[in-house]
Design an enzyme around this catalytic site. Structure first.
Site, PDB file in Angstrom:
ATOM      1  CE  LYS A  10      37.340  41.911  58.057  1.00 56.32           C
ATOM      2  NZ  LYS A  10      37.865  42.253  56.697  1.00 56.32           N
ATOM      3  NE  ARG A  84      34.244  46.009  58.391  1.00 57.75           N
ATOM      4  CZ  ARG A  84      33.892  44.853  58.041  1.00 57.75           C
ATOM      5  NH1 ARG A  84      33.400  44.266  58.701  1.00 57.75           N
ATOM      6  NH2 ARG A  84      34.369  44.279  56.898  1.00 57.75           N
ATOM      7  NE  ARG A 123      34.656  38.112  49.036  1.00 56.83           N
ATOM      8  CZ  ARG A 123      34.861  38.675  50.141  1.00 56.83           C
ATOM      9  NH1 ARG A 123      35.987  38.494  51.136  1.00 56.83           N
ATOM     10  NH2 ARG A 123      34.397  39.950  50.601  1.00 56.83           N
ATOM     11  NE  ARG A 156      30.662  39.851  50.819  1.00 58.42           N
ATOM     12  CZ  ARG A 156      31.442  40.242  51.845  1.00 58.42           C
ATOM     13  NH1 ARG A 156      32.266  39.425  52.544  1.00 58.42           N
ATOM     14  NH2 ARG A 156      31.377  41.301  52.302  1.00 58.42           N
ATOM     15  NE  ARG A 167      32.844  45.331  50.955  1.00 56.87           N
ATOM     16  CZ  ARG A 167      33.198  44.233  50.303  1.00 56.87           C
ATOM     17  NH1 ARG A 167      33.239  44.216  49.028  1.00 56.87           N
ATOM     18  NH2 ARG A 167      33.807  43.428  50.857  1.00 56.87           N
TER      19      ARG A 167
HETATM   20  P1  AMP Z   1      32.178  41.842  55.797  1.00 50.22           P
HETATM   21  O1  AMP Z   1      31.368  40.610  55.700  1.00 50.22           O
HETATM   22  O2  AMP Z   1      32.925  41.739  57.202  1.00 50.22           O
HETATM   23  O3  AMP Z   1      32.770  42.400  54.756  1.00 50.22           O
HETATM   24  O4  AMP Z   1      30.945  42.814  55.815  1.00 50.22           O
HETATM   25  C1  AMP Z   1      29.978  43.161  55.188  1.00 50.22           C
HETATM   26  C2  AMP Z   1      29.220  44.500  55.402  1.00 50.22           C
HETATM   27  O5  AMP Z   1      28.448  44.251  56.602  1.00 50.22           O
HETATM   28  C3  AMP Z   1      30.138  45.538  55.432  1.00 50.22           C
HETATM   29  O6  AMP Z   1      30.515  46.126  54.126  1.00 50.22           O
HETATM   30  C4  AMP Z   1      29.082  46.279  56.283  1.00 50.22           C
HETATM   31  O7  AMP Z   1      28.110  47.118  55.552  1.00 50.22           O
HETATM   32  C5  AMP Z   1      28.424  45.391  57.381  1.00 50.22           C
HETATM   33  N1  AMP Z   1      29.473  45.374  58.479  1.00 50.22           N
HETATM   34  C6  AMP Z   1      29.941  44.092  58.892  1.00 50.22           C
HETATM   35  N2  AMP Z   1      30.803  44.374  59.959  1.00 50.22           N
HETATM   36  C7  AMP Z   1      30.516  45.801  60.513  1.00 50.22           C
HETATM   37  C8  AMP Z   1      30.900  46.433  61.746  1.00 50.22           C
HETATM   38  N3  AMP Z   1      31.505  46.129  62.524  1.00 50.22           N
HETATM   39  N4  AMP Z   1      30.378  47.747  61.489  1.00 50.22           N
HETATM   40  C9  AMP Z   1      29.592  48.103  60.780  1.00 50.22           C
HETATM   41  N5  AMP Z   1      29.345  47.551  59.792  1.00 50.22           N
HETATM   42  C10 AMP Z   1      29.661  46.248  59.201  1.00 50.22           C
END
Ligand code: AMP
Length: 212
Positions: A10, A84, A123, A156, A167
């Protein structure tokens, strides 16, 4: 919007969309990481949940998106990793109605478990601009440096194997139902995310041109 499991690409595709089309992207995950690094109250409040691999409460995320749209909204935008959960998707419908903006596409990047584990385990991400690459595809002199901004490329902290399992469990329980949600709205398009970034981007470009 770009939807899909952790490691589905994404963020990578969102960045390519911005670079090629100049469309602004918002990524709650990237915003929360920056807030955490800056030590803001929001960053501190959400860091633990994110580090465990839990989703952050809907209210916080929807607030972030509303703030972002107030500043950047209007002429097209891409959501990376939002919504999400079903309540987030329902809130988004109301927000879009208020902005009189239709939802053009909900792109679902389909990936196998193998792709997810391979990508997450290698990554690297730029701490300054968020550019994402893999340890195997990047060639570095002494320490990993971002090809775009010279920032440090790091792993990360939530990309470890145990957190990833959590996750994925969150994704399966809370995000998977959104496929049906957007299918019913006629917006869902599935794309094979197991391929190279350029091949996936070519499909996305086609979908965006068709929707325009
Ligand atoms: P990402 O960078 O999209 O993998 O997001 C990293 C972390 O941010 C996720 O594991 C969640 O803890 C939080 N997060 C990101 N987007 C959302 C969302 N739409 N709803 C809830 N938590 C989110």
């Amino acid at each position: 919007m770009l939807l899909g499991a952790p490691g589905s690409g994404k963020g990578t595709q969102a960045e390519m969309i911005t670079r090629h089309f100049g469309i602004p992207v918002t990524s709650p995950g990237a915003i929360l990481r920056r807030e955490r690094d800056l030590g803001t109250p929001l960053g501190i409040e959400t860091a633990e949940a994110a580090q465990r691999g839990d989703l952050v409460p809907d209210k916080i995320i929807v607030g972030l998106i509303e703030d972002w749209l107030r500043l950047h909204g209007g002429h097209g935008f891409v959501f990376d990793g939002f919504p999400r959960t079903t309540p987030q998707a329902e809130s988004l419908q109301q927000i879009l109605q208020r902005h009189r903006t239709p939802l053009d596409l909900a792109i679902w990047l389909d990936v196998s478990e193998q792709t997810i584990t391979d990508r997450i385990s290698s990554r690297l991400q730029c701490q300054s601009c968020g550019f994402t690459t893999s340890a195997s595809s990047a060639v570095f002199a002494e320490r990993p440096i971002c090809p775009y901004c010279d920032g440090p490329l790091v792993r990360r902290t939530d990309d470890d194997a145990a957190v990833l399992q959590h996750r994925l469990a969150e994704f399966n329980a809370k995000t998977q139902p959104l496929a049906d949600f957007y299918q019913k709205l006629g917006a869902l398009r599935r794309v094979d995310g197991n391929r190279e970034r350029e091949a996936i981007f070519a499909d996305l470009t086609r979908l965006m041109e068709q929707a325009a």
